[in-house]
Scaffold this motif. Structure first.
Motif, PDB file in Angstrom:
ATOM      1  N   THR A  16       0.797  -1.235   0.000  1.00 44.93           N
ATOM      2  CA  THR A  16       0.000   0.000   0.000  1.00 44.93           C
ATOM      3  C   THR A  16       0.827   1.281   0.000  1.00 44.93           C
ATOM      4  OG1 THR A  16      -1.702  -1.157   1.298  1.00 44.93           O
ATOM      5  CG2 THR A  16      -1.859   1.238   1.186  1.00 44.93           C
ATOM      6  N   CYS A  17       1.714   1.420   0.961  1.00 47.74           N
ATOM      7  CA  CYS A  17       2.226   2.750   1.300  1.00 47.74           C
ATOM      8  C   CYS A  17       3.539   3.159   0.639  1.00 47.74           C
ATOM      9  CB  CYS A  17       2.377   2.866   2.818  1.00 47.74           C
ATOM     10  SG  CYS A  17       0.817   2.695   3.709  1.00 47.74           S
ATOM     11  N   LEU A  18       4.264   2.225   0.034  1.00 48.25           N
ATOM     12  CA  LEU A  18       5.514   2.596  -0.625  1.00 48.25           C
ATOM     13  C   LEU A  18       5.702   1.876  -1.954  1.00 48.25           C
ATOM     14  CD1 LEU A  18       8.253   3.922  -0.938  1.00 48.25           C
ATOM     15  CD2 LEU A  18       9.228   2.181   0.560  1.00 48.25           C
ATOM     16  N   ASN A  19       5.794   0.560  -1.916  1.00 46.22           N
ATOM     17  CA  ASN A  19       6.183  -0.185  -3.110  1.00 46.22           C
ATOM     18  C   ASN A  19       5.249   0.028  -4.305  1.00 46.22           C
ATOM     19  OD1 ASN A  19       7.720  -1.122  -0.935  1.00 46.22           O
ATOM     20  ND2 ASN A  19       8.135  -3.050  -1.949  1.00 46.22           N
ATOM     21  N   LEU A  28      -1.009  10.958  -9.220  1.00 50.10           N
ATOM     22  CA  LEU A  28      -1.277   9.526  -9.411  1.00 50.10           C
ATOM     23  C   LEU A  28      -0.900   8.727  -8.173  1.00 50.10           C
ATOM     24  CD1 LEU A  28      -2.063   7.154 -11.271  1.00 50.10           C
ATOM     25  CD2 LEU A  28       0.339   7.083 -12.005  1.00 50.10           C
ATOM     26  N   ILE A  29       0.285   8.956  -7.634  1.00 48.92           N
ATOM     27  CA  ILE A  29       0.687   8.159  -6.471  1.00 48.92           C
ATOM     28  C   ILE A  29      -0.088   8.571  -5.220  1.00 48.92           C
ATOM     29  CG2 ILE A  29       2.954   7.608  -7.418  1.00 48.92           C
ATOM     30  CD1 ILE A  29       4.170   9.698  -5.519  1.00 48.92           C
ATOM     31  N   GLU A  30      -0.484   9.843  -5.148  1.00 49.05           N
ATOM     32  CA  GLU A  30      -1.332  10.262  -4.025  1.00 49.05           C
ATOM     33  C   GLU A  30      -2.667   9.523  -4.054  1.00 49.05           C
ATOM     34  OE1 GLU A  30       0.162  14.879  -3.233  1.00 49.05           O
ATOM     35  OE2 GLU A  30      -1.502  14.483  -4.616  1.00 49.05           O
ATOM     36  N   LYS A  31      -3.243   9.398  -5.226  1.00 47.42           N
ATOM     37  CA  LYS A  31      -4.533   8.736  -5.341  1.00 47.42           C
ATOM     38  C   LYS A  31      -4.410   7.227  -5.123  1.00 47.42           C
ATOM     39  CE  LYS A  31      -6.877  12.201  -8.180  1.00 47.42           C
ATOM     40  NZ  LYS A  31      -7.997  12.425  -7.242  1.00 47.42           N
ATOM     41  N   GLY A  86      -5.472   2.741  -1.722  1.00 48.97           N
ATOM     42  CA  GLY A  86      -4.741   1.835  -0.840  1.00 48.97           C
ATOM     43  C   GLY A  86      -5.193   1.871   0.604  1.00 48.97           C
ATOM     44  N   LEU A  87      -5.258   3.058   1.172  1.00 49.67           N
ATOM     45  CA  LEU A  87      -5.574   3.184   2.600  1.00 49.67           C
ATOM     46  C   LEU A  87      -6.892   2.537   3.036  1.00 49.67           C
ATOM     47  CD1 LEU A  87      -4.385   6.696   3.857  1.00 49.67           C
ATOM     48  CD2 LEU A  87      -3.512   4.442   4.465  1.00 49.67           C
ATOM     49  N   ILE A 141       2.731   7.070   4.355  1.00 54.06           N
ATOM     50  CA  ILE A 141       2.554   7.514   2.972  1.00 54.06           C
ATOM     51  C   ILE A 141       2.970   8.980   2.821  1.00 54.06           C
ATOM     52  CG2 ILE A 141       0.871   8.028   1.159  1.00 54.06           C
ATOM     53  CD1 ILE A 141      -0.733   5.650   2.002  1.00 54.06           C
ATOM     54  N   LYS A 142       2.586   9.790   3.765  1.00 52.50           N
ATOM     55  CA  LYS A 142       2.912  11.226   3.716  1.00 52.50           C
ATOM     56  C   LYS A 142       4.431  11.422   3.697  1.00 52.50           C
ATOM     57  CE  LYS A 142       1.862  15.535   6.203  1.00 52.50           C
ATOM     58  NZ  LYS A 142       1.216  16.230   5.077  1.00 52.50           N
TER      59      LYS A 142
END
Length: 525
Positions: free
Chosen positions: A316-319, A349-352, A358-359, A374-375
């Motif tokens: 979810t948060c990096l990869n 795109l990666i924010e969404k 993901g979240l 993520i932030k």
């Protein structure tokens, strides 16, 4: 000044380059007399992260033992980046604010190659009662058994695969009295401890079946009070050596700071450049004890918490964000990840993908807040202009990464039901982007070589006949790929996403210079 043991005394009085104060000769004597830690995989993540942890414990007087490092795949690393520099390296931490920390790391006491002499050394170390743990950073491919089944017919001591060799080394320890040991994967892959345990146990079972090992060896391996296989989550960006860092070190007075490409295409240097942020979470299961690495920032916890943290990061948060940037970064011909993040569309795109898709299905661990993680990734880590990580490095082996980095999220939505998975937009867009990348033509219409991937040639062949502006057979060509559960964790057609990916792919291949237009269309919805 040349990086070696003689230089250490000189540098202790300098402020620009931090150098350890412990007596390395004394540490080496104690380590070789009673080793506690062997590590397999002599690459950048080890030197730029793992070795620095033990270096801190030595510097703080919380340990009197160093690490013995082993390289079995690309042994030129030892000849080029270890031996000429007395197993020292310069760790260069590059911060987003532009500040740089340079530190000489002395915790590696001996470097070993997998030649005849080296394996005799390893057998000796494995037989020592004092050995507490053996750790690995060998990439996910290193745990493969299926590629080395011919090893089952060999004598264990003649095994050609690392997993076979490791099994034999554990057998040597078992025959010497069966002292406890922790065998720990520190690789960036899902359920890494399970993968390592399954590989070792498979080799043991096959050799026991053929009468090459004692039946009781299996019992030894399956008793966590004697042999444990802790799970872990590791996170730190350590890209290949960078020329700007090389120039910085030469300007600081270092001599002989070459960046060299080995015959196996590994880039090595006497230094490692890495980001400032790092995480290492390990299941606390060490039957013969361990160094107090918690004092260097390592988090020890339960297997359940490790798995939650690992899933949070990898799924979810990096990869997934990294892979999305790599795919579109290659297509848009960005040289570095921070350049890609500088594109407002790719940033959105990666924010969404992270916050919106993901979240909602993330597995939240107790010790790390997913939103804050993520932030930190989006606002501090990926935009760091001093890391100079490449989309082409990250794009490698994407077929192995897709089922974890996106497939787990897709399966989580599928379990929720209520057609929520059909409402996804950005993950399917990335999947379409990856298929577009496999055509080997960037957005400007220029050809490039698709990065290394075990299924790359097969996937490219399946897409033969598709070109920019010529995509009449999209459904026919994409169907075998998009329906493959081994690639995406689900059959994309069965969950209502296959046709959507086909549609996105058609838009991404309609012509040259369309990718940003397509991204803008869906990001502005």
């Amino acid at each position: 000044m040349k990086l070696n043991q003689e230089l250490v005394t000189t540098l202790k009085s300098q402020k620009e380059i931090r150098c350890f104060n412990y007596d390395r000769k004394k540490i080496k004597t104690a380590t070789l007399a009673a080793p506690i830690w062997l590590h397999f995989g002599a690459g950048n993540i080890f030197r730029g992260f793992i070795a620095t942890l033990q270096n801190q414990l030595l510097e703080d007087g919380k340990s009197d033992k160093g690490i013995i490092v082993v390289e079995t795949y690309d042994t030129e690393i030892i000849d080029l980046a270890y031996k000429p520099y007395d197993d020292l390296n310069v760790s260069v931490t590059l911060k987003r604010d532009g500040s740089v920390n340079k530190e000489i790391i002395g915790s590696v006491i001996e470097s070993v190659k997998s030649d005849k002499e080296g394996w005799q050394r390893l057998i000796h170390f494995f037989e020592e009662d004092s050995l507490q743990m053996v750790t690995f950073t060998i990439t996910e491919k290193g745990y493969s058994v299926s590629s080395y089944e011919t090893d089952f017919e060999r004598e264990p001591e003649a095994s050609e695969s690392l997993m076979g060799q490791l099994t034999y080394l554990c057998y040597c320890r078992y025959k010497k009295g069966g002292k406890p040991i922790a065998v720990v994967s520190l690789d960036n892959c899902s359920q890494n401890g399970k993968k390592l345990q399954e590989s070792v146990c498979k080799f043991a079972e096959e050799w026991i079946k053929r009468g090459k090992m004692d039946e009781a060896f299996k019992t030894y391996l399956q008793d966590p009070k004697r042999v444990s296989f802790p799970w872990s989550m590791i996170d730190k960006i350590t890209p290949q050596p960078n020329k700007k860092v090389q120039e910085m070190l030469i300007k600081a007075g270092f001599e002989e700071m070459p960046i060299i490409k080995t015959s196996k295409n590994t880039w090595v240097a006497p230094f490692v450049n890495a980001e400032e942020i790092q995480y290492l979470v390990i299941e606390d299961s060490f039957p013969n004890g361990r160094p107090c690495l918690e004092d260097a920032g390592v988090i020890f916890t339960t297997r359940e918490e490790v798995e939650r943290t690992e899933k949070m990061k990898v799924c979810t948060c990096l990869n997934p964000l990294h892979t999305a940037l790599a795919i579109f970064g290659c297509l848009l011909d960005y040289k570095t990840i921070d350049e890609a993040v500088g594109n407002p569309l790719l940033l959105q795109l990666i924010e969404k993908i992270g916050y919106e898709e993901g979240l909602p299905v993330v597995t939240s661990p107790a010790m790390v807040n997913p939103y804050h993680f993520i932030k930190e990734v989006i606002e501090i880590r990926l935009p760091n202009p001093f890391i100079l990580d490449s989309p082409w490095r990250i794009i490698a082996d994407t077929s192995l990464k897709m089922p974890i980095r996106f497939g787990e999220t897709l399966k989580a939505y599928k379990r929720q039901g209520e057609n929520k998975i059909e409402q996804l937009t950005y993950i399917p867009l990335v999947i379409a982007g990856w298929c577009r990348y496999l055509l080997g033509i960037n957005d400007a219409g220029e050809a490039y070589e698709v990065g290394p991937d075990p299924r790359g040639a097969i996937l490219q062949k399946a897409l033969e006949g598709l070109y920019l502006g010529k995509n009449e057979n999209i459904s026919l060509k994409l169907a075998p790929i998009l329906s493959d559960e081994s690639l995406f964790g689900v059959n994309l057609y069965e969950v209502g996403l296959g046709t959507k990916v086909e549609h996105y792919f058609a838009e991404l291949t309609a012509d040259t210079n369309v990718i940003q237009k397509v991204l803008d269309k869906y990001l502005m919805q």
